[in-house]
Design an enzyme around this catalytic site. Structure first.
Site, PDB file in Angstrom:
ATOM      1  CE  LYS A 131      -3.793   2.051   2.740  1.00 30.26           C
ATOM      2  NZ  LYS A 131      -4.660   1.874   3.924  1.00 30.26           N
ATOM      3  CB  SER A 182      -8.001   3.734   2.988  1.00 29.53           C
ATOM      4  OG  SER A 182      -7.166   3.085   3.925  1.00 29.53           O
ATOM      5  CB  SER A 202      -8.265   0.780   5.767  1.00 26.20           C
ATOM      6  OG  SER A 202      -8.990   1.962   5.598  1.00 26.20           O
TER       7      SER A 202
END
Ligand code: GLN
Length: 495
Positions: A78, A153, A177
């Site tokens: 990420k 997210s 997330s």
């Protein structure tokens, strides 16, 4: 052997171990897939050349006699973890073009285990969001239906795994997330207990909540990643001082009294009544109930429990998280990192213009809310009050864990929604976090595993929440479920 992109971490690790395939071959194959799946918007940076070089190095380590399930397995991070060799943006214009002088601990640990980094993945700006629509670099699309969000997210992290571009990715979970995008994209993800993975080099959103964790296609693959990612780190003041854990062995070790047909015999699964409200979408309810029936078949018993402050977790989280964000994000002032306004007056004006230009609307909204709830005169009414309730929410879980070993329920009230559907309605986004926020506020481990399909053929996730440091028990239960079912091995059609 099946196509390399259909193989998970453990399968690839075994194939590499028996010399059926090299890391270089896997890496090149996956890089080609990344290139043909660009339309899904999962990636913010890819460095194919560097990845092939890492793969080559891993192959040489293997030829030298080194072993390890992750040695030569490709993955991606990420874009909230800082990396020396790839740009780091946190999904924000504020950090466009930023290069970190060091690697995040999680990145470092996985590299030491011999993983190959293909690139960095799209996410909501500074991890604020539930749909990946808050990224400054465009949407990421759900491979099950490209007109829908993948969740957020860690949206890019979920898409890359679901669309079989990479067998596993890292993500972060502050209020859901990892779990929610895993659920929306039909994959498996685990957020460990707060403190299990180091936050060093993870761009801070809400420091008392942020945790790293893996997203992959199975509990087994998650256990391998988590073992490598976790561990005490003196560079993170909130890192848990515990000996290194082998979550894979924990996942495999049988329960006392278990039988072959009933591997979960004696496991008490608590169902909080607040996680099954009348407003829960019927498709989600149906899939979750179906998964729970499977748990019963595997020997588990379902018990009713209550988390009476579930609804309050929304206002509590949306006070605490913005408060911490407003403080954490004050460092982005145009001086030390990233974006600086080109035209400005004095120093104060430079700060203002740089921040006004660099941050997107959701981040600005949270900075304003956070600054407000921390300000003199409002601190007691909002922030302090939220902290007190946070403690009560954590206590409610402890009352449940007297009656059960794990808690189960949905991850989100609906399946993935359409892109743009909640785009300009922040509160609608916040409300959809209701089932993931409580475990985050309590600092408990939680995971999401594929449990079936709902409206529009979209995946539904089952959430399992454990007591502190019970990741092994969660992974064990999830693994038993995945051995008995095949929801986790379904792939979106035509992908
Ligand atoms: N959706 C939540 C938020 O917007 C959680 C995000 C996260 O876990 N990083 O804050």
């Amino acid at each position: 052997m099946k196509p390399l992109h259909d193989m998970g971490v453990a399968e690839l690790g075994r194939a590499l171990g028996s010399k059926q395939v090299s890391s270089t071959e896997i890496t090149k194959h996956l890089l080609a897939r990344v290139a043909t799946h660009e339309h899904l918007g999962a990636w913010l940076s890819v460095d194919g050349e560097a990845a092939v070089a890492q793969a080559h190095a891993a192959d040489q380590r293997r030829s030298g006699g080194e072993i390890g399930m992750l040695l030569g397995v490709p993955l991606a991070h990420k874009d909230i973890f800082v990396t020396r060799d790839l740009p780091t943006t946190a999904g924000s214009k504020m950090l466009e073009g930023y290069r970190s002088p060091f690697d995040a601990t999680v990145v470092n640990k996985l590299a030491q285990a011999g993983t190959v980094t293909l690139g960095k993945l799209n996410c909501d700006e500074f991890a604020m969001g539930s749909s990946n629509e808050n990224s400054a670099f465009g949407f990421s699309k759900n491979p099950w239906d490209t007109s829908r969000v993948p969740g957020g997210s860690s949206g890019g992290s979920a898409v890359a795994v679901a669309a079989r571009m990479v067998p596993a990715t890292t993500g972060t979970d502050t209020g859901g997330s990892i779990r929610q995008p895993a659920s929306f994209s039909g994959i498996t993800g685990i957020k460990p207990t707060y403190g299990v993975c180091s936050r060093y080099g993870m761009i801070a959103f809400a420091s008392s909540l942020d945790q790293a964790g893996p997203l992959a296609r199975s509990a087994e693959d998650c256990s391998l990643l988590l073992s490598a990612m976790s561990g005490f780190d003196e560079r993170d003041a909130t890192s848990a001082q515990r000996p290194p854990q082998d979550f894979h062995s924990a996942m495999l070790s049988p329960r006392e009294g278990a039988t072959a047909a009933q591997p979960l015999k004696g496991l008490r699964v608590g169902l909080p009544k607040e996680f099954f409200p009348a407003a829960l979408a019927t498709d989600v309810n149906g899939a979750v109930r179906g998964a729970l029936a499977e748990f019963e078949k595997l020997g588990a018993t379902l018990v009713d429990v209550s988390l009476p402050r579930t609804e309050l977790s929304i206002p509590v989280y949306y006070i605490i998280a913005p408060a911490e964000a407003s403080s954490n994000l004050s460092r982005f002032d145009g001086v030390r990192f990233g974006h600086r306004a080109k035209r400005h007056g004095d120093l104060l004006d430079m700060y203002k213009k740089s921040r006004a230009e660099g941050f997107g609307p959701e981040v600005k909204r949270r900075i304003m809310i956070g600054t407000y709830v921390l300000s003199h005169g409002y601190y007691d009414a909002y922030y302090l009050q939220a902290q007190k309730l946070r403690r009560m929410i954590a206590d409610d879980f402890q009352a449940c864990f007297i009656k059960c070993d794990v808690i189960a329920g949905p991850v989100a009230p609906t399946v993935a929604w359409k892109l743009g559907d909640k785009g300009d309605d922040p509160v609608a986004n916040y409300l959809a976090d209701i089932f993931t926020l409580p475990a985050s506020l309590a600092g408990l481990p939680g995971m999401s595993l594929p449990a079936g399909f709902g409206e529009g053929g979209m995946p539904v996730g089952l959430q399992l929440i454990g007591n502190y440091f019970q990741e092994g028990a969660l992974l064990h239960a999830a693994h038993a479920f995945q051995l008995a079912t095949d929801w986790h091995s379904r792939a979106p059609e035509g992908i």
